[in-house]
Motif scaffolding. Structure first.
Motif, PDB file in Angstrom:
ATOM      1  N   VAL A 251     -17.583   6.776   2.874  1.00  0.00           N
ATOM      2  CA  VAL A 251     -17.075   5.884   3.911  1.00  0.00           C
ATOM      3  C   VAL A 251     -16.343   4.754   3.212  1.00  0.00           C
ATOM      4  O   VAL A 251     -16.896   4.088   2.339  1.00  0.00           O
ATOM      5  N   MET A 252     -15.096   4.566   3.574  1.00  0.00           N
ATOM      6  CA  MET A 252     -14.286   3.515   2.964  1.00  0.00           C
ATOM      7  C   MET A 252     -14.173   2.367   3.958  1.00  0.00           C
ATOM      8  O   MET A 252     -13.576   2.515   5.015  1.00  0.00           O
ATOM      9  N   ALA A 253     -14.760   1.249   3.626  1.00  0.00           N
ATOM     10  CA  ALA A 253     -14.666   0.084   4.508  1.00  0.00           C
ATOM     11  C   ALA A 253     -14.636  -1.164   3.656  1.00  0.00           C
ATOM     12  O   ALA A 253     -15.363  -1.254   2.667  1.00  0.00           O
ATOM     13  N   PRO A 254     -13.843  -2.124   3.925  1.00  0.00           N
ATOM     14  CA  PRO A 254     -12.804  -2.093   4.953  1.00  0.00           C
ATOM     15  C   PRO A 254     -11.608  -1.264   4.494  1.00  0.00           C
ATOM     16  O   PRO A 254     -11.513  -0.889   3.326  1.00  0.00           O
ATOM     17  N   THR A 255     -10.730  -0.987   5.426  1.00  0.00           N
ATOM     18  CA  THR A 255      -9.530  -0.225   5.113  1.00  0.00           C
ATOM     19  C   THR A 255      -8.314  -1.140   5.143  1.00  0.00           C
ATOM     20  O   THR A 255      -8.349  -2.224   5.717  1.00  0.00           O
ATOM     21  N   ALA A 256      -7.256  -0.659   4.543  1.00  0.00           N
ATOM     22  CA  ALA A 256      -6.003  -1.419   4.504  1.00  0.00           C
ATOM     23  C   ALA A 256      -5.298  -1.339   5.854  1.00  0.00           C
ATOM     24  O   ALA A 256      -5.477  -0.375   6.600  1.00  0.00           O
TER      25      ALA A 256
ATOM     26  N   ASN B 256      -1.423   1.078 -12.575  1.00  0.00           N
ATOM     27  CA  ASN B 256      -1.128   0.426 -11.301  1.00  0.00           C
ATOM     28  C   ASN B 256      -0.642   1.427 -10.259  1.00  0.00           C
ATOM     29  O   ASN B 256      -0.689   1.145  -9.060  1.00  0.00           O
ATOM     30  N   SER B 257      -0.151   2.581 -10.694  1.00  0.00           N
ATOM     31  CA  SER B 257       0.411   3.564  -9.765  1.00  0.00           C
ATOM     32  C   SER B 257      -0.593   3.898  -8.670  1.00  0.00           C
ATOM     33  O   SER B 257      -1.766   4.125  -8.944  1.00  0.00           O
ATOM     34  N   GLY B 258      -0.105   3.930  -7.450  1.00  0.00           N
ATOM     35  CA  GLY B 258      -0.958   4.219  -6.306  1.00  0.00           C
ATOM     36  C   GLY B 258      -1.601   2.988  -5.708  1.00  0.00           C
ATOM     37  O   GLY B 258      -2.206   3.054  -4.648  1.00  0.00           O
ATOM     38  N   GLY B 259      -1.456   1.855  -6.369  1.00  0.00           N
ATOM     39  CA  GLY B 259      -2.042   0.613  -5.863  1.00  0.00           C
ATOM     40  C   GLY B 259      -1.191   0.001  -4.759  1.00  0.00           C
ATOM     41  O   GLY B 259       0.005   0.257  -4.662  1.00  0.00           O
ATOM     42  N   PRO B 260      -1.809  -0.823  -3.932  1.00  0.00           N
ATOM     43  CA  PRO B 260      -1.076  -1.417  -2.817  1.00  0.00           C
ATOM     44  C   PRO B 260      -0.148  -2.542  -3.255  1.00  0.00           C
ATOM     45  O   PRO B 260      -0.433  -3.277  -4.193  1.00  0.00           O
ATOM     46  N   VAL B 261       0.960  -2.655  -2.539  1.00  0.00           N
ATOM     47  CA  VAL B 261       1.839  -3.811  -2.603  1.00  0.00           C
ATOM     48  C   VAL B 261       1.629  -4.524  -1.270  1.00  0.00           C
ATOM     49  O   VAL B 261       1.871  -3.951  -0.215  1.00  0.00           O
ATOM     50  N   LEU B 262       1.123  -5.747  -1.337  1.00  0.00           N
ATOM     51  CA  LEU B 262       0.734  -6.491  -0.141  1.00  0.00           C
ATOM     52  C   LEU B 262       1.722  -7.601   0.167  1.00  0.00           C
ATOM     53  O   LEU B 262       2.273  -8.218  -0.752  1.00  0.00           O
ATOM     54  N   ASP B 263       1.898  -7.873   1.452  1.00  0.00           N
ATOM     55  CA  ASP B 263       2.745  -8.995   1.846  1.00  0.00           C
ATOM     56  C   ASP B 263       1.910 -10.273   1.899  1.00  0.00           C
ATOM     57  O   ASP B 263       0.717 -10.265   1.566  1.00  0.00           O
TER      58      ASP B 263
ATOM     59  N   ILE C  40      -8.194  -9.911  -0.203  1.00  0.00           N
ATOM     60  CA  ILE C  40      -8.076  -8.849   0.804  1.00  0.00           C
ATOM     61  C   ILE C  40      -7.833  -7.511   0.121  1.00  0.00           C
ATOM     62  O   ILE C  40      -8.488  -6.515   0.405  1.00  0.00           O
ATOM     63  N   GLY C  41      -6.878  -7.471  -0.808  1.00  0.00           N
ATOM     64  CA  GLY C  41      -6.521  -6.223  -1.479  1.00  0.00           C
ATOM     65  C   GLY C  41      -7.631  -5.639  -2.320  1.00  0.00           C
ATOM     66  O   GLY C  41      -7.798  -4.417  -2.389  1.00  0.00           O
TER      67      GLY C  41
ATOM     68  N   THR D  85      -9.069  -1.591  -2.556  1.00  0.00           N
ATOM     69  CA  THR D  85      -8.428  -0.902  -3.688  1.00  0.00           C
ATOM     70  C   THR D  85      -9.518  -0.393  -4.615  1.00  0.00           C
ATOM     71  O   THR D  85     -10.349  -1.152  -5.090  1.00  0.00           O
ATOM     72  N   VAL D  86      -9.500   0.910  -4.849  1.00  0.00           N
ATOM     73  CA  VAL D  86     -10.512   1.535  -5.701  1.00  0.00           C
ATOM     74  C   VAL D  86      -9.846   2.254  -6.861  1.00  0.00           C
ATOM     75  O   VAL D  86      -8.674   2.665  -6.773  1.00  0.00           O
TER      76      VAL D  86
END
Length: 171
Positions: A22-27, A85-92, A158-159, A163-164
């Motif tokens: 279970v992934m929580a929280p989600t993006a 870093n590949s696959g990691g989120p880019v956040l605003d 938040i990120g 991010t795992v």
């Protein structure tokens, strides 16, 4: 986990992983259009084993809304990225995902062509390509307006929550 194949002809550097957890929280994906020069924050696990073990955070801007050869499936960011870093989120600035890191310019190859060492040219899957990939694979996602302007430390908090680290091993 198990990787799902991309459809034939897909140009994004994305894959789906199925996990038994279970992934929580989600993006949340951003509903707001990314603009050139918007601030971005990257969360990931660069150079694992060499740098700190936990997630790393870098900040920068959306420097171009296309990648090499004007490829609109990618954006260019100034937030530094490294292998891992590949696959990691880019956040605003609101902590919503606007892109996914794919890598950086191969400076040695670029230097052979240009005669100069390019600096800090990094790429991520563009927002439209990311949404298109998720839609094509029937992956539901939450989208939110980017109405808050948080500081980088708050966006990083938040990120880091979703991010795992994913390691690939050969058996």
């Amino acid at each position: 986990g198990r990787a799902r194949d991309r459809p034939a002809g897909a140009r994004s550097d994305l894959a789906l992983l199925e996990v038994d957890a279970v992934m929580a929280p989600t993006a949340r994906l951003s509903q707001t259009r990314l603009r050139q020069s918007d601030p971005v924050t990257v969360v990931g696990y660069p150079l694992r084993g060499l740098l700190a073990a936990g997630p790393q955070v870098t900040a920068g801007h959306a420097t171009a809304l296309a990648g090499l050869a004007n490829n609109t499936a990618l954006i260019q960011i100034s937030a530094p990225v490294q292998p891992g870093n590949s696959g990691g989120p880019v956040l605003d600035a609101s902590g919503n995902v606007v892109a996914v890191v794919t890598g950086k310019l191969n400076v040695l190859r670029a230097a052979a062509v240009t005669g100069d060492i390019a600096q800090n040219i990094n790429f991520a899957v563009a927002p439209s390509a990311l949404r298109g990939f998720l839609d094509a694979h029937n992956v539901s996602y939450e989208a939110a307006p980017s109405s808050k302007s948080l500081g980088t430390a708050d966006v990083a908090d938040i990120g880091r929550r979703f991010t795992v680290l994913v390691e690939c091993t050969r058996e």
